[in-house]
Scaffold this active site. Sequence first.
Site, PDB file in Angstrom:
ATOM      1  N   GLU A  94       0.823  -1.195   0.000  1.00 12.19           N
ATOM      2  CA  GLU A  94       0.000   0.000   0.000  1.00 12.19           C
ATOM      3  C   GLU A  94       0.861   1.250   0.000  1.00 12.19           C
ATOM      4  O   GLU A  94       1.989   1.250   0.486  1.00 12.19           O
ATOM      5  CB  GLU A  94      -0.921  -0.012   1.221  1.00 12.19           C
ATOM      6  CG  GLU A  94      -1.916  -1.134   1.104  1.00 12.19           C
ATOM      7  CD  GLU A  94      -2.912  -1.167   2.251  1.00 12.19           C
ATOM      8  OE1 GLU A  94      -3.999  -1.682   2.044  1.00 12.19           O
ATOM      9  OE2 GLU A  94      -2.589  -0.676   3.335  1.00 12.19           O
ATOM     10  N   CYS A 107       3.467   8.479   1.262  1.00 12.53           N
ATOM     11  CA  CYS A 107       3.995   7.542   2.250  1.00 12.53           C
ATOM     12  C   CYS A 107       4.151   6.207   1.524  1.00 12.53           C
ATOM     13  O   CYS A 107       3.160   5.629   1.065  1.00 12.53           O
ATOM     14  CB  CYS A 107       2.961   7.460   3.380  1.00 12.53           C
ATOM     15  SG  CYS A 107       3.331   6.229   4.608  1.00 12.53           S
ATOM     16  N   CYS A 114       6.737  -7.014   7.331  1.00 15.82           N
ATOM     17  CA  CYS A 114       7.836  -6.446   8.123  1.00 15.82           C
ATOM     18  C   CYS A 114       8.276  -7.500   9.137  1.00 15.82           C
ATOM     19  O   CYS A 114       7.462  -8.279   9.623  1.00 15.82           O
ATOM     20  CB  CYS A 114       7.355  -5.194   8.864  1.00 15.82           C
ATOM     21  SG  CYS A 114       8.637  -4.353   9.821  1.00 15.82           S
ATOM     22  N   CYS A 118       6.442  -5.148  15.778  1.00 10.13           N
ATOM     23  CA  CYS A 118       5.926  -4.219  16.792  1.00 10.13           C
ATOM     24  C   CYS A 118       4.476  -4.625  17.071  1.00 10.13           C
ATOM     25  O   CYS A 118       3.699  -4.805  16.132  1.00 10.13           O
ATOM     26  CB  CYS A 118       5.963  -2.787  16.260  1.00 10.13           C
ATOM     27  SG  CYS A 118       7.620  -2.231  15.880  1.00 10.13           S
ATOM     28  N   CYS A 121       1.188  -2.627  15.650  1.00 12.00           N
ATOM     29  CA  CYS A 121       1.165  -2.242  14.232  1.00 12.00           C
ATOM     30  C   CYS A 121       0.507  -3.316  13.375  1.00 12.00           C
ATOM     31  O   CYS A 121       0.746  -4.508  13.566  1.00 12.00           O
ATOM     32  CB  CYS A 121       2.601  -2.000  13.770  1.00 12.00           C
ATOM     33  SG  CYS A 121       2.750  -1.703  11.992  1.00 12.00           S
ATOM     34  N   CYS A 337      -1.708   5.533  10.037  1.00 16.68           N
ATOM     35  CA  CYS A 337      -0.555   4.749  10.487  1.00 16.68           C
ATOM     36  C   CYS A 337      -0.948   3.399  11.044  1.00 16.68           C
ATOM     37  O   CYS A 337      -1.853   3.295  11.855  1.00 16.68           O
ATOM     38  CB  CYS A 337       0.157   5.466  11.609  1.00 16.68           C
ATOM     39  SG  CYS A 337       0.895   6.965  11.122  1.00 16.68           S
TER      40      CYS A 337
END
Length: 349
Positions: A94, A107, A114, A118, A121, A337
């Site tokens: 995205e 962005c 990933c 975290c 997230c 975010c």
Amino acid sequence: MADDKRNILLLSKDDLNAFLKRISAKAYIANQIYNWIFKKFVFNFDEMLNISKDMRAILKSEFYFDLPEISTIQKSNDGTKKYLLKLKDGMFIEMVLIPNLKKNTVCISSQVGCARNCNFCATAKLGLVRNLTVAEIVGQILLVSGDLFPNKLTNIVFMGMGEPLDNYDNVVESIRFINREDTLLFSPRRITISTSGVIPGIERLANENLNVKLAVSLNSAINEKRDEIMPINTTYPLEKLKNQLLNFRKKSNFRITFEYIMIANFNMSNSDIKALRKFVGDISCKINLIPWNPVENLPYKSPSKHEIENFRNKLSENLNFAITLRNSRGQDIDAACGQLVAKKISRER
Ligand code: SAH
């Protein structure tokens, strides 16, 4: 012969010139092609009307445009646009365009998924699938520039999916590529790399002489708490991170931005503020406060307006840094975010 075709978007001008020479074509055609691609964002030889039809046919047989495919675009009420992009291997990433007054910030993603895990997230839930290639990183920038044209892309942040410093080489090569005079001449000063705190990557970047801006996702200045939400902290704890940031700062013209996600009942107490003030106190920096955006199935809570104001006021008392509150954009389309999880992936799995 499709397999032999080369991606014209990443071809160096030398290579293009060499090709034109080999087929005895005029050298200025290289400039014409570059103008169409990097000034007008035309990614199709048929539209390059000042190039002869025969020449276009030759170009088509030799080169292709390697761009991610725009699968869907969602537009938020506030103008934010989220693109779901399909890569050649069927993976999705995205990208989000955030227009704000005269600025157009994109962005972009650096990885599919990933590895840093975290636990607040959404992207982390995918795990790391793979790094993006230079063509895929530059491709995002070209696509969004094309969509904006004739308006200009002004800023790039590596805050989409992925940890950019875990894909260091491709991220840096992409930045160098778009900085070239014959491509976008996009200044690294208008690019921000955001990291969860990959110390060796920060060290390399300090010596890279690249002049990009650095943002660090801090989220807590207390080791035990940071360990809990960001496993990377167990490998690269706060003291070591801070030393590396002081080193980075010596070599960079720009202040570091600390991103601090405010999670209700977790990292917003007086002792959290005290630790945060102490941590940033001797680093010249900016602090960007971000209210936690809800992610499905996660046990956290977003702070109330009152809690946010209170936290911000206490943090800024006698502190001479710029503290900004990121107003979450595009929440209605899951573009804010941490919500950058390609839902389509989960649907197709
Ligand atoms: N891996 C890099 C870049 C991607 S994350 C990094 O960690 O910096 C981009 C930003 O989104 C980070 O500052 C991260 O802390 C923040 N973020 C992640 N999940 C979020 C959520 N649910 N709500 C608000 N911000 C979030």
